[in-house]
Design a protein around this motif. Structure first.
Motif, PDB file in Angstrom:
ATOM      1  N   GLY A 149       0.820  -1.214   0.000  1.00 18.96           N
ATOM      2  CA  GLY A 149       0.000   0.000   0.000  1.00 18.96           C
ATOM      3  C   GLY A 149       0.849   1.256   0.000  1.00 18.96           C
ATOM      4  N   GLN A 150       1.953   1.233   0.732  1.00 16.66           N
ATOM      5  CA  GLN A 150       2.869   2.373   0.738  1.00 16.66           C
ATOM      6  C   GLN A 150       3.433   2.605  -0.657  1.00 16.66           C
ATOM      7  OE1 GLN A 150       3.864   4.730   2.951  1.00 16.66           O
ATOM      8  NE2 GLN A 150       5.173   5.563   1.352  1.00 16.66           N
ATOM      9  N   VAL A 151       3.950   1.565  -1.264  1.00 20.83           N
ATOM     10  CA  VAL A 151       4.617   1.697  -2.558  1.00 20.83           C
ATOM     11  C   VAL A 151       3.628   2.086  -3.658  1.00 20.83           C
ATOM     12  CG1 VAL A 151       5.911   0.438  -4.337  1.00 20.83           C
ATOM     13  CG2 VAL A 151       6.474   0.130  -1.917  1.00 20.83           C
ATOM     14  N   LEU A 152       2.439   1.498  -3.636  1.00 23.56           N
ATOM     15  CA  LEU A 152       1.493   1.744  -4.721  1.00 23.56           C
ATOM     16  C   LEU A 152       0.631   2.979  -4.501  1.00 23.56           C
ATOM     17  CD1 LEU A 152       0.325   0.803  -7.416  1.00 23.56           C
ATOM     18  CD2 LEU A 152      -1.197  -0.707  -6.145  1.00 23.56           C
ATOM     19  N   PHE A 153       0.132   3.177  -3.305  1.00 23.94           N
ATOM     20  CA  PHE A 153      -0.880   4.214  -3.108  1.00 23.94           C
ATOM     21  C   PHE A 153      -0.383   5.476  -2.405  1.00 23.94           C
ATOM     22  CE2 PHE A 153      -3.258   0.132  -3.051  1.00 23.94           C
ATOM     23  CZ  PHE A 153      -3.819   0.272  -4.308  1.00 23.94           C
ATOM     24  N   ARG A 154       0.789   5.430  -1.779  1.00 20.58           N
ATOM     25  CA  ARG A 154       1.280   6.604  -1.065  1.00 20.58           C
ATOM     26  C   ARG A 154       2.641   7.078  -1.593  1.00 20.58           C
ATOM     27  NH1 ARG A 154      -1.474   3.404   2.272  1.00 20.58           N
ATOM     28  NH2 ARG A 154       0.287   2.281   3.164  1.00 20.58           N
ATOM     29  N   SER A 155       2.964   6.692  -2.784  1.00 20.63           N
ATOM     30  CA  SER A 155       4.208   7.096  -3.425  1.00 20.63           C
ATOM     31  C   SER A 155       4.177   8.590  -3.737  1.00 20.63           C
ATOM     32  CB  SER A 155       4.384   6.309  -4.728  1.00 20.63           C
ATOM     33  OG  SER A 155       5.503   6.768  -5.452  1.00 20.63           O
ATOM     34  N   THR A 156       5.356   9.208  -3.731  1.00 19.93           N
ATOM     35  CA  THR A 156       5.456  10.610  -4.146  1.00 19.93           C
ATOM     36  C   THR A 156       5.523  10.740  -5.672  1.00 19.93           C
ATOM     37  OG1 THR A 156       7.867  10.549  -3.943  1.00 19.93           O
ATOM     38  CG2 THR A 156       6.605  11.302  -2.008  1.00 19.93           C
ATOM     39  N   LEU A 157       5.652   9.627  -6.378  1.00 19.57           N
ATOM     40  CA  LEU A 157       5.656   9.651  -7.839  1.00 19.57           C
ATOM     41  C   LEU A 157       4.247   9.868  -8.358  1.00 19.57           C
ATOM     42  CD1 LEU A 157       7.928   6.542  -8.501  1.00 19.57           C
ATOM     43  CD2 LEU A 157       8.587   8.950  -8.765  1.00 19.57           C
ATOM     44  N   ASP A 158       4.130  10.570  -9.475  1.00 19.42           N
ATOM     45  CA  ASP A 158       2.813  10.668 -10.103  1.00 19.42           C
ATOM     46  C   ASP A 158       2.432   9.288 -10.642  1.00 19.42           C
ATOM     47  OD1 ASP A 158       3.215  10.664 -13.314  1.00 19.42           O
ATOM     48  OD2 ASP A 158       4.919  11.651 -12.338  1.00 19.42           O
ATOM     49  N   ALA A 159       1.123   9.072 -10.823  1.00 22.76           N
ATOM     50  CA  ALA A 159       0.612   7.746 -11.178  1.00 22.76           C
ATOM     51  C   ALA A 159       1.206   7.226 -12.489  1.00 22.76           C
ATOM     52  CB  ALA A 159      -0.911   7.776 -11.256  1.00 22.76           C
ATOM     53  N   ARG A 160       1.347   8.086 -13.496  1.00 19.17           N
ATOM     54  CA  ARG A 160       1.871   7.624 -14.786  1.00 19.17           C
ATOM     55  C   ARG A 160       3.319   7.149 -14.649  1.00 19.17           C
ATOM     56  NH1 ARG A 160       4.916   9.115 -19.042  1.00 19.17           N
ATOM     57  NH2 ARG A 160       4.297   8.264 -21.077  1.00 19.17           N
ATOM     58  N   THR A 161       4.146   7.919 -13.960  1.00 19.87           N
ATOM     59  CA  THR A 161       5.548   7.533 -13.775  1.00 19.87           C
ATOM     60  C   THR A 161       5.643   6.204 -13.040  1.00 19.87           C
ATOM     61  OG1 THR A 161       6.266   9.837 -13.766  1.00 19.87           O
ATOM     62  CG2 THR A 161       7.734   8.236 -12.710  1.00 19.87           C
ATOM     63  N   ARG A 162       4.874   6.102 -11.955  1.00 21.59           N
ATOM     64  CA  ARG A 162       4.883   4.857 -11.168  1.00 21.59           C
ATOM     65  C   ARG A 162       4.461   3.672 -12.024  1.00 21.59           C
ATOM     66  NH1 ARG A 162       0.215   5.400  -7.903  1.00 21.59           N
ATOM     67  NH2 ARG A 162      -0.760   4.180  -9.551  1.00 21.59           N
ATOM     68  N   GLU A 163       3.389   3.832 -12.796  1.00 24.24           N
ATOM     69  CA  GLU A 163       2.892   2.719 -13.612  1.00 24.24           C
ATOM     70  C   GLU A 163       3.824   2.398 -14.767  1.00 24.24           C
ATOM     71  OE1 GLU A 163       0.512   0.594 -12.759  1.00 24.24           O
ATOM     72  OE2 GLU A 163       0.444   1.774 -10.916  1.00 24.24           O
ATOM     73  N   MET A 164       4.482   3.389 -15.346  1.00 24.24           N
ATOM     74  CA  MET A 164       5.479   3.097 -16.393  1.00 24.24           C
ATOM     75  C   MET A 164       6.573   2.195 -15.817  1.00 24.24           C
ATOM     76  SD  MET A 164       4.933   4.702 -19.455  1.00 24.24           S
ATOM     77  CE  MET A 164       6.520   4.994 -20.211  1.00 24.24           C
ATOM     78  N   ALA A 165       7.044   2.526 -14.636  1.00 24.95           N
ATOM     79  CA  ALA A 165       8.100   1.727 -14.007  1.00 24.95           C
ATOM     80  C   ALA A 165       7.607   0.322 -13.695  1.00 24.95           C
ATOM     81  CB  ALA A 165       8.602   2.424 -12.740  1.00 24.95           C
ATOM     82  N   ILE A 166       6.421   0.220 -13.111  1.00 23.21           N
ATOM     83  CA  ILE A 166       5.879  -1.091 -12.747  1.00 23.21           C
ATOM     84  C   ILE A 166       5.641  -1.946 -13.991  1.00 23.21           C
ATOM     85  CG2 ILE A 166       3.867  -2.283 -11.770  1.00 23.21           C
ATOM     86  CD1 ILE A 166       3.648   0.123  -9.790  1.00 23.21           C
ATOM     87  N   LEU A 167       5.088  -1.343 -15.026  1.00 24.93           N
ATOM     88  CA  LEU A 167       4.827  -2.103 -16.251  1.00 24.93           C
ATOM     89  C   LEU A 167       6.126  -2.579 -16.909  1.00 24.93           C
ATOM     90  CD1 LEU A 167       1.834  -0.053 -17.607  1.00 24.93           C
ATOM     91  CD2 LEU A 167       1.818  -2.526 -17.173  1.00 24.93           C
ATOM     92  N   ARG A 168       7.155  -1.755 -16.853  1.00 30.19           N
ATOM     93  CA  ARG A 168       8.449  -2.200 -17.425  1.00 30.19           C
ATOM     94  C   ARG A 168       8.978  -3.406 -16.648  1.00 30.19           C
ATOM     95  NH1 ARG A 168      11.192  -3.187 -21.854  1.00 30.19           N
ATOM     96  NH2 ARG A 168      13.427  -3.024 -21.551  1.00 30.19           N
ATOM     97  N   VAL A 169       8.864  -3.351 -15.319  1.00 29.60           N
ATOM     98  CA  VAL A 169       9.283  -4.498 -14.510  1.00 29.60           C
ATOM     99  C   VAL A 169       8.466  -5.728 -14.891  1.00 29.60           C
ATOM    100  CG1 VAL A 169       9.338  -5.472 -12.173  1.00 29.60           C
ATOM    101  CG2 VAL A 169      10.109  -3.124 -12.558  1.00 29.60           C
ATOM    102  N   GLY A 170       7.144  -5.578 -14.929  1.00 28.95           N
ATOM    103  CA  GLY A 170       6.272  -6.711 -15.245  1.00 28.95           C
ATOM    104  C   GLY A 170       6.569  -7.318 -16.608  1.00 28.95           C
TER     105      GLY A 170
END
Length: 195
Positions: free
Chosen positions: A65-86
């Motif tokens: 929950g911390q990493v996904l929902f309370r990150s200081t990154l904007d949602a697009r940046t966070r999801e770009m990183a997560i999708l690249r990992v996936g």
């Protein structure tokens, strides 16, 4: 689907929520953010699988929950990183769940998803390329190079840089678990998913 599951059946059987105790249920499902669906929405297979280890599941829910929902990154940046990992981890479950989050909660579209698959353009200093290069460096060498760090630091605060590293680490770990446990993608994520 363009990325088949590595395992066609679970190695660890999902445990239905009616078999969970109240403490686990609250930790895993209490106050679910919109990205996870309404409180009465179906429970994802990742949580049903983790429920086989209640203490781990509770700790995972808090940290995730911390990493996904309370990150200081904007949602697009966070999801770009997560999708690249996936994508790099060939984690079908992760990829398809975060396609939906990216589309529905981060304003991402088909071009973004293709970029996550393709990875960074060599030598490019465009924001997305620097971000994806950082993800690749973390996955390949477990360290962001000086040049990539300097480029990221022009765009992100120290807290955002920390959140980026922890997001990549978290979703690399999650991808390993999903792949190794054989967590199966829910039918609604198989049909009509972009990417």
């Amino acid at each position: 689907m363009d990325m088949p599951h590595r395992l066609s059946t679970p190695r660890i059987a999902p445990l239905e929520p009616d078999a969970w105790d109240a403490v686990l249920r609250q930790a895993m499902l209490g106050n679910r953010p919109a990205e996870m669906g309404a409180a009465d929405a179906p429970v994802f297979n990742i949580f049903k699988t983790l429920a086989n280890h209640p203490k781990l599941a509770q700790a995972f829910a808090a940290w995730g929950g911390q990493v996904l929902f309370r990150s200081t990154l904007d949602a697009r940046t966070r999801e770009m990183a997560i999708l690249r990992v996936g994508w790099r981890a060939r984690a079908t479950y992760e990829w398809h769940h975060h396609l939906a989050i990216g589309r529905d909660h981060a304003g991402m579209g088909a071009a973004d998803f293709e970029k996550c698959k393709a990875g960074p353009v060599a030598g490019s200093d465009a924001d997305d390329d620097v971000l994806l290069r950082a993800v690749d460096e973390l996955m390949d060498d477990h360290c962001i190079s000086d040049a990539t760090w300097a480029a990221l630091a022009r765009r992100f605060s120290p807290q955002q840089l920390m959140d980026l590293v922890f997001a990549v680490g978290q979703y690399n770990m999650v991808s390993m678990a999903l792949n190794s446990f054989g967590v199966q993608l829910e039918d609604e994520y198989k049909v009509g998913s972009a990417g």
